[in-house]
Design a protein around this motif. Structure first.
Motif, PDB file in Angstrom:
ATOM      1  N   PRO A  85      -6.186   5.249  11.073  1.00 54.17           N
ATOM      2  CA  PRO A  85      -6.461   3.826  11.339  1.00 54.17           C
ATOM      3  C   PRO A  85      -6.800   3.087  10.046  1.00 54.17           C
ATOM      4  N   GLY A  86      -5.814   2.908   9.201  1.00 51.84           N
ATOM      5  CA  GLY A  86      -6.020   2.269   7.897  1.00 51.84           C
ATOM      6  C   GLY A  86      -6.099   3.338   6.823  1.00 51.84           C
ATOM      7  N   SER A  87      -5.734   2.957   5.593  1.00 55.50           N
ATOM      8  CA  SER A  87      -5.798   3.942   4.512  1.00 55.50           C
ATOM      9  C   SER A  87      -7.249   4.230   4.133  1.00 55.50           C
ATOM     10  N   ASP A  88      -8.134   3.296   4.434  1.00 60.15           N
ATOM     11  CA  ASP A  88      -9.559   3.490   4.186  1.00 60.15           C
ATOM     12  C   ASP A  88     -10.043   4.780   4.870  1.00 60.15           C
ATOM     13  N   LEU A 154      -7.653   7.165  -7.972  1.00 60.52           N
ATOM     14  CA  LEU A 154      -7.171   5.935  -8.643  1.00 60.52           C
ATOM     15  C   LEU A 154      -6.609   4.987  -7.610  1.00 60.52           C
ATOM     16  N   ALA A 155      -6.844   3.691  -7.768  1.00 59.79           N
ATOM     17  CA  ALA A 155      -6.082   2.729  -6.984  1.00 59.79           C
ATOM     18  C   ALA A 155      -5.010   2.198  -7.926  1.00 59.79           C
ATOM     19  N   ASN A 156      -3.769   2.333  -7.544  1.00 55.78           N
ATOM     20  CA  ASN A 156      -2.688   1.885  -8.428  1.00 55.78           C
ATOM     21  C   ASN A 156      -1.598   1.196  -7.613  1.00 55.78           C
ATOM     22  N   ILE A 185      -3.946   9.051  -5.262  1.00 53.55           N
ATOM     23  CA  ILE A 185      -3.533   7.702  -5.674  1.00 53.55           C
ATOM     24  C   ILE A 185      -3.563   6.810  -4.447  1.00 53.55           C
ATOM     25  N   ASP A 186      -4.432   5.816  -4.485  1.00 55.98           N
ATOM     26  CA  ASP A 186      -4.521   4.828  -3.409  1.00 55.98           C
ATOM     27  C   ASP A 186      -3.527   3.722  -3.771  1.00 55.98           C
ATOM     28  N   ALA A 187      -2.388   3.724  -3.075  1.00 54.20           N
ATOM     29  CA  ALA A 187      -1.303   2.791  -3.431  1.00 54.20           C
ATOM     30  C   ALA A 187      -1.183   1.676  -2.388  1.00 54.20           C
ATOM     31  N   ALA A 188      -2.332   1.107  -2.001  1.00 56.45           N
ATOM     32  CA  ALA A 188      -2.337   0.061  -0.968  1.00 56.45           C
ATOM     33  C   ALA A 188      -1.443  -1.129  -1.350  1.00 56.45           C
ATOM     34  N   TYR A 189      -1.325  -1.384  -2.661  1.00 55.49           N
ATOM     35  CA  TYR A 189      -0.570  -2.574  -3.102  1.00 55.49           C
ATOM     36  C   TYR A 189       0.785  -2.217  -3.715  1.00 55.49           C
ATOM     37  N   GLU A 190       1.236  -0.992  -3.492  1.00 62.19           N
ATOM     38  CA  GLU A 190       2.443  -0.517  -4.184  1.00 62.19           C
ATOM     39  C   GLU A 190       3.652  -1.448  -4.020  1.00 62.19           C
ATOM     40  N   ARG A 215      -1.075   5.012   1.592  1.00 62.17           N
ATOM     41  CA  ARG A 215      -0.383   3.719   1.702  1.00 62.17           C
ATOM     42  C   ARG A 215      -0.916   2.987   2.934  1.00 62.17           C
ATOM     43  N   THR A 216      -0.615   1.713   3.034  1.00 59.99           N
ATOM     44  CA  THR A 216      -1.158   0.936   4.153  1.00 59.99           C
ATOM     45  C   THR A 216      -0.163  -0.071   4.717  1.00 59.99           C
ATOM     46  N   PHE A 217      -0.379  -0.421   5.980  1.00 55.78           N
ATOM     47  CA  PHE A 217       0.365  -1.518   6.604  1.00 55.78           C
ATOM     48  C   PHE A 217      -0.445  -2.819   6.564  1.00 55.78           C
ATOM     49  N   SER A 218      -1.620  -2.776   5.909  1.00 54.86           N
ATOM     50  CA  SER A 218      -2.508  -3.945   5.939  1.00 54.86           C
ATOM     51  C   SER A 218      -2.086  -5.045   4.983  1.00 54.86           C
ATOM     52  N   LYS A 219      -1.292  -4.714   3.987  1.00 58.15           N
ATOM     53  CA  LYS A 219      -1.025  -5.685   2.920  1.00 58.15           C
ATOM     54  C   LYS A 219       0.332  -6.339   3.124  1.00 58.15           C
ATOM     55  N   VAL A 220       1.392  -5.780   2.524  1.00 57.28           N
ATOM     56  CA  VAL A 220       2.679  -6.481   2.596  1.00 57.28           C
ATOM     57  C   VAL A 220       3.174  -6.599   4.052  1.00 57.28           C
ATOM     58  N   LEU A 226      -4.476  -4.480  12.755  1.00 55.66           N
ATOM     59  CA  LEU A 226      -4.018  -3.414  13.657  1.00 55.66           C
ATOM     60  C   LEU A 226      -4.436  -2.022  13.195  1.00 55.66           C
ATOM     61  N   ARG A 227      -4.816  -1.891  11.919  1.00 57.61           N
ATOM     62  CA  ARG A 227      -5.323  -0.647  11.351  1.00 57.61           C
ATOM     63  C   ARG A 227      -4.289   0.469  11.372  1.00 57.61           C
ATOM     64  N   LEU A 228      -3.486   0.519  10.364  1.00 56.92           N
ATOM     65  CA  LEU A 228      -2.507   1.598  10.245  1.00 56.92           C
ATOM     66  C   LEU A 228      -2.302   1.964   8.777  1.00 56.92           C
TER      67      LEU A 228
END
Ligand SMILES: Cc1ncc(COP(=O)(O)O)c(C=O)c1O
Length: 363
Positions: A85-88, A154-156, A185-190, A215-220, A226-228
């Motif tokens: 439920p989210g990359s967090d 790392l967040a990258n 590697i936390d690539a939330a903004y990849e 990776r996350t569905f929260s950004k782009v 929805l938390r994924l």
């Protein structure tokens, strides 16, 4: 004797999420949480509405289709993915799995502010490496690694700086790690990282046994509510993560929306075009006002207020708030002269630039 949490948890600083309400404004311009101003794909919205009819049932833990759609899109192996439920939540699960009491997690000082919290929750010690003006520095990170280190996180690209490490630098960092240290590697903004020397760390997962990417569905994808999230790593690691994770890591609606969103490449392209245009515009306009803008490969810009610009971050934030605009302020010393602005809609960005320009020109 009262009940007591683990002593280490008493030293956790509250991770402040961006504020979303302003007294006197029914619908403020919220630029504080790096959400996607363009919302989710209409196809994802339609799929989620359909899936609501299944809400009385536990979601089948069948993320197979979601994994295969992601795999096809990014040329990845679906068997190396785990969901949450989210990359967090996935990051928390990962750190808990690989670091514990007497062990250390190394991160860069001004990286995503949850990192030290993950370490403490796992009972491990967070070790912050210095950075260089909000940019990760591989040598400084490596200098913090010793026999107690179990995880380097790392967040990258990074949040809140918006800066990134090139593929070559990530590989140089990886080469310096002993085999028993996991590189996360936390690539939330990849998806926003469009520079040619950025490399998806998922490629490193194919080459090495001690790398895992979230990776996350929260950004782009505009699905923060929805938390994924998903991660990509060695098969045995993702199998373990799945075993120890929540019984139903992905809810029915997020699963349906996620599949449709990955398939809607046109919507993603539109979001990326919009983002690129406004990142360039905000960076240019704010720099022209004498502000320091950190180069961004994300959907936000970190802005510094040097004394010569005539306004402090604090007073600018108050002024923006009094005009119904919410940038992100951080209650940390290194950020006391900075604000972060997430890309909003066209109208929101035009208004934000206008209000900033008037305020700084009048200084
Ligand atoms: C760098 C970074 N990592 C992870 C997250 C968590 O994202 P989520 O839990 O919504 O997937 C965020 C959210 O802002 C972030 O900025």
């Amino acid at each position: 004797m009262p009940i007591l949490p683990k002593p280490v948890l008493q030293s956790i600083d509250y991770y402040m999420v961006g504020i979303s309400k302003l007294k006197g404004f029914e619908k403020p311009i919220k630029l504080s949480s790096n959400e996607s101003a363009l919302g989710m794909s209409p196809r994802a919205l339609e799929a989620s509405l359909q899936s609501l009819q299944q809400s009385h049932l536990y979601p089948e833990v069948d993320t197979e289709r979601l994994a295969s759609v992601i795999g096809e899109r990014y040329q990845l192996d679906p068997a190396r993915m785990a969901f949450g439920p989210g990359s967090d939540e996935l990051l928390q699960r990962l750190v808990n799995t690989f670091a514990g009491p007497g062990e250390a997690l190394v991160h860069s000082k001004n990286a995503y502010m949850q990192f030290p919290i993950y370490a403490k929750l796992a009972g491990a010690t967070p070790i912050a490496a210095d950075d260089v003006d909000m940019h990760y520095n591989v040598d400084l990170i490596v200098s913090k690694i010793n026999e107690l280190t179990r995880v380097v996180l790392l967040a990258n690209p990074d949040n809140p700086s918006g800066t990134y490490l090139s593929g070559a630098e990530v590989r140089r960092l990886h080469r310096a790690l002993p085999d028993n240290v996991l590189l996360i590697i936390d690539a939330a903004y990849e998806e926003y990282a469009l520079v040619s020397d950025y490399e998806s760390a998922t490629q490193l997962v194919h080459e090495f046994e001690n790398v895992i990417v979230t990776r996350t569905f929260s950004k782009v994808h505009g699905m923060a509510g929805l938390r994924l999230g998903w991660c990509y790593g060695p098969k045995w690691v993702v199998e373990l993560l799945t075993k120890i994770g929540p019984s139903f890591p992905v809810n029915t609606v997020a699963n349906a929306a996620g599949i449709a969103s990955i398939e809607d490449t046109e919507h993603t392209k539109m979001v990326l075009d919009h983002n690129q245009r406004w990142i360039a515009t905000v960076t240019r306009e704010f720099s022209n006002l004498g502000l320091k803008t950190y180069p961004s490969q994300t959907n936000f810009v970190l802005v510094g207020f040097p004394p010569e610009c005539g306004r402090s971050a604090e007073e600018t934030n108050l002024h923006m708030n009094s005009n119904g605009i919410i940038p992100r302020q951080f209650a940390l010393r290194d950020f006391s002269d900075k604000l972060r602005f997430t890309v909003g809609t066209d109208d929101e960005m035009t208004t934000t630039i206008e209000v900033m320009t008037q305020f700084l020109r009048a200084a």
